[in-house]
Design a protein around this motif. Sequence first.
Motif, PDB file in Angstrom:
ATOM      1  N   ARG A  35      75.267  64.105  63.455  1.00 45.75           N
ATOM      2  CA  ARG A  35      74.544  63.951  62.195  1.00 45.75           C
ATOM      3  C   ARG A  35      74.401  65.257  61.420  1.00 45.75           C
ATOM      4  N   ILE A  36      74.493  66.385  62.104  1.00 43.14           N
ATOM      5  CA  ILE A  36      74.369  67.662  61.412  1.00 43.14           C
ATOM      6  C   ILE A  36      75.477  68.614  61.868  1.00 43.14           C
ATOM      7  N   ILE A  37      75.683  69.637  61.079  1.00 46.17           N
ATOM      8  CA  ILE A  37      76.643  70.697  61.384  1.00 46.17           C
ATOM      9  C   ILE A  37      75.916  72.027  61.288  1.00 46.17           C
ATOM     10  N   ALA A  38      76.156  72.909  62.220  1.00 49.57           N
ATOM     11  CA  ALA A  38      75.640  74.276  62.152  1.00 49.57           C
ATOM     12  C   ALA A  38      76.811  75.206  61.889  1.00 49.57           C
ATOM     13  N   SER A  39      76.611  76.153  60.991  1.00 52.85           N
ATOM     14  CA  SER A  39      77.662  77.110  60.669  1.00 52.85           C
ATOM     15  C   SER A  39      77.068  78.500  60.553  1.00 52.85           C
ATOM     16  N   CYS A  40      77.906  79.502  60.739  1.00 52.47           N
ATOM     17  CA  CYS A  40      77.443  80.877  60.594  1.00 52.47           C
ATOM     18  C   CYS A  40      78.530  81.698  59.921  1.00 52.47           C
ATOM     19  N   GLY A  41      78.119  82.755  59.233  1.00 51.15           N
ATOM     20  CA  GLY A  41      79.094  83.543  58.500  1.00 51.15           C
ATOM     21  C   GLY A  41      78.695  84.984  58.341  1.00 51.15           C
ATOM     22  N   GLU A  42      79.585  85.735  57.734  1.00 52.24           N
ATOM     23  CA  GLU A  42      79.360  87.159  57.545  1.00 52.24           C
ATOM     24  C   GLU A  42      78.416  87.448  56.380  1.00 52.24           C
ATOM     25  N   ASP A  43      77.865  86.397  55.769  1.00 51.96           N
ATOM     26  CA  ASP A  43      76.779  86.578  54.809  1.00 51.96           C
ATOM     27  C   ASP A  43      75.434  86.661  55.530  1.00 51.96           C
ATOM     28  N   LYS A  44      75.488  86.773  56.871  1.00 49.35           N
ATOM     29  CA  LYS A  44      74.309  86.957  57.729  1.00 49.35           C
ATOM     30  C   LYS A  44      73.408  85.734  57.772  1.00 49.35           C
ATOM     31  N   SER A  45      73.980  84.575  57.571  1.00 51.84           N
ATOM     32  CA  SER A  45      73.179  83.354  57.588  1.00 51.84           C
ATOM     33  C   SER A  45      73.734  82.335  58.567  1.00 51.84           C
ATOM     34  N   ILE A  46      72.829  81.489  59.050  1.00 48.15           N
ATOM     35  CA  ILE A  46      73.174  80.306  59.836  1.00 48.15           C
ATOM     36  C   ILE A  46      72.683  79.114  59.029  1.00 48.15           C
ATOM     37  N   ASN A  47      73.599  78.234  58.666  1.00 46.31           N
ATOM     38  CA  ASN A  47      73.242  77.089  57.835  1.00 46.31           C
ATOM     39  C   ASN A  47      73.278  75.792  58.637  1.00 46.31           C
ATOM     40  N   ILE A  48      72.346  74.916  58.334  1.00 47.66           N
ATOM     41  CA  ILE A  48      72.274  73.586  58.938  1.00 47.66           C
ATOM     42  C   ILE A  48      72.569  72.566  57.842  1.00 47.66           C
ATOM     43  N   TRP A  49      73.577  71.715  58.092  1.00 42.34           N
ATOM     44  CA  TRP A  49      74.046  70.767  57.087  1.00 42.34           C
ATOM     45  C   TRP A  49      73.802  69.326  57.519  1.00 42.34           C
ATOM     46  N   ASP A  50      73.407  68.498  56.583  1.00 43.10           N
ATOM     47  CA  ASP A  50      73.293  67.053  56.795  1.00 43.10           C
ATOM     48  C   ASP A  50      74.649  66.446  56.441  1.00 43.10           C
ATOM     49  N   THR A  51      75.325  65.852  57.426  1.00 40.80           N
ATOM     50  CA  THR A  51      76.673  65.330  57.180  1.00 40.80           C
ATOM     51  C   THR A  51      76.665  64.067  56.324  1.00 40.80           C
ATOM     52  N   ARG A  52      75.541  63.365  56.273  1.00 41.40           N
ATOM     53  CA  ARG A  52      75.488  62.151  55.458  1.00 41.40           C
ATOM     54  C   ARG A  52      75.311  62.481  53.974  1.00 41.40           C
ATOM     55  N   ASN A  53      74.405  63.420  53.688  1.00 39.82           N
ATOM     56  CA  ASN A  53      74.159  63.803  52.294  1.00 39.82           C
ATOM     57  C   ASN A  53      75.021  64.971  51.840  1.00 39.82           C
ATOM     58  N   LYS A  54      75.697  65.596  52.812  1.00 43.16           N
ATOM     59  CA  LYS A  54      76.605  66.714  52.520  1.00 43.16           C
ATOM     60  C   LYS A  54      75.901  67.874  51.822  1.00 43.16           C
ATOM     61  N   ILE A  55      74.691  68.164  52.284  1.00 41.96           N
ATOM     62  CA  ILE A  55      73.932  69.277  51.711  1.00 41.96           C
ATOM     63  C   ILE A  55      73.400  70.175  52.820  1.00 41.96           C
ATOM     64  N   CYS A  56      73.111  71.407  52.451  1.00 39.81           N
ATOM     65  CA  CYS A  56      72.495  72.344  53.393  1.00 39.81           C
ATOM     66  C   CYS A  56      70.994  72.086  53.408  1.00 39.81           C
ATOM     67  N   VAL A  57      70.457  71.747  54.579  1.00 41.99           N
ATOM     68  CA  VAL A  57      69.042  71.384  54.677  1.00 41.99           C
ATOM     69  C   VAL A  57      68.187  72.512  55.216  1.00 41.99           C
ATOM     70  N   ASN A  58      68.824  73.539  55.764  1.00 42.85           N
ATOM     71  CA  ASN A  58      68.043  74.667  56.291  1.00 42.85           C
ATOM     72  C   ASN A  58      68.968  75.858  56.475  1.00 42.85           C
ATOM     73  N   SER A  59      68.369  77.043  56.495  1.00 43.05           N
ATOM     74  CA  SER A  59      69.153  78.248  56.677  1.00 43.05           C
ATOM     75  C   SER A  59      68.319  79.292  57.398  1.00 43.05           C
ATOM     76  N   PHE A  60      68.915  79.924  58.404  1.00 46.28           N
ATOM     77  CA  PHE A  60      68.286  81.035  59.105  1.00 46.28           C
ATOM     78  C   PHE A  60      69.015  82.314  58.699  1.00 46.28           C
ATOM     79  N   SER A  61      68.274  83.352  58.440  1.00 43.55           N
ATOM     80  CA  SER A  61      68.895  84.615  58.037  1.00 43.55           C
ATOM     81  C   SER A  61      68.443  85.734  58.956  1.00 43.55           C
ATOM     82  N   ASP A  62      69.349  86.653  59.196  1.00 41.31           N
ATOM     83  CA  ASP A  62      69.029  87.832  59.986  1.00 41.31           C
ATOM     84  C   ASP A  62      69.720  89.021  59.334  1.00 41.31           C
TER      85      ASP A  62
END
Length: 338
Positions: free
Chosen positions: A123-150
């Motif tokens: 139901r969700i996807i977690a992704s991480c990138g060199e923009d220093k963020s971890i994003n949580i995506w809702d696969t049904r609505n295709k939107i980012c629902v949360n983001s962790f930053s460090d």
Amino acid sequence: TCSADRLLILWKLNTQCGAYRFSGHAEAVTSVEFSPDGQVLASASHDHTVRLWIPCIHGESSVLKGHTASVRSVSFSHDGCSVVSASNDKLIKIWSVCYQRLLFTLFQHTGWVRCAKFSPDGRIIASCGEDKSINIWDTRNKICVNSFSDYEEFPTFVAFNPSGTCIASAGSNSTVKLWDIRTNKLLQLFKVHRAGVNCISFHPSGNYLITASSDGTLKILDLLGERLIYTLHGHKGPVLCVAFSKGGENFASGGVDAQVLLWKTNFSTLNYEEVLKHNFRRTRVDDSPHLLDVYTRSSHFHDEKRKSVEVNPTFDVPDTQTPDPVIIDIRTSSYIST
């Protein structure tokens, strides 16, 4: 396994059998994964493509084109129907395995995307990138629902725990972090490596996490005991990837030394069964796991001074290398039929 030599190798763990070497990618292969049923392989490459392979002697594969830069990771959904890919073009793409076409694209990262993974329920996807963020995506609505930053580092890899209630992230500055994706809180912080962490893998019980680092070591963390329990030596140079087997009895690691090491765990089968039995009521879909019963309520910092067992196969195991298998070269042929 996949490698910068542009090849995939399918290994027969019975040492008397051969290995199959698949060619098709034009540049280094960065990621490879079996579908849940083991019938399909997905691979990602610096050649901007994702490939789907039938792991047989015919070498059948299909090319999925859509990214405009190196593809860093590829991962199947729990039902094997979809594949998610992460790329240096700052995009995440979800592909249909059956129809071998692009389903949709996720936009939000502002830097290279290093890794993207489906949750255990898809139901969700977690992704991480060199923009220093971890994003949580809702696969049904295709939107980012949360983001962790460090802001101290950029995450290099993310993985869901087996229950799907938290994610672990590996950091370029040698840290490993566990996040509760329901409460958006940092649960645990480990700093046990002396260089960046490249890959992590949860044991099927969810109680252990293994890490692979550029400091040349693998480390096994006891999440319940909040401690480092094993430091594993064997690779000569940075360790790039590690993964537990489906049942947790073994794990495999690969490094820049061009070696693949297969390790056997010593986790108690009885303890594992007891953990499964104890947590059975929490593993059902209609009863969300209660992570606060398992993990600590506040984040903890762990440094390399904590005592752990050092394991070096060079000294501890009489025979550390199996004979080289007979390798059969297989070149890609026709596309996979739907």
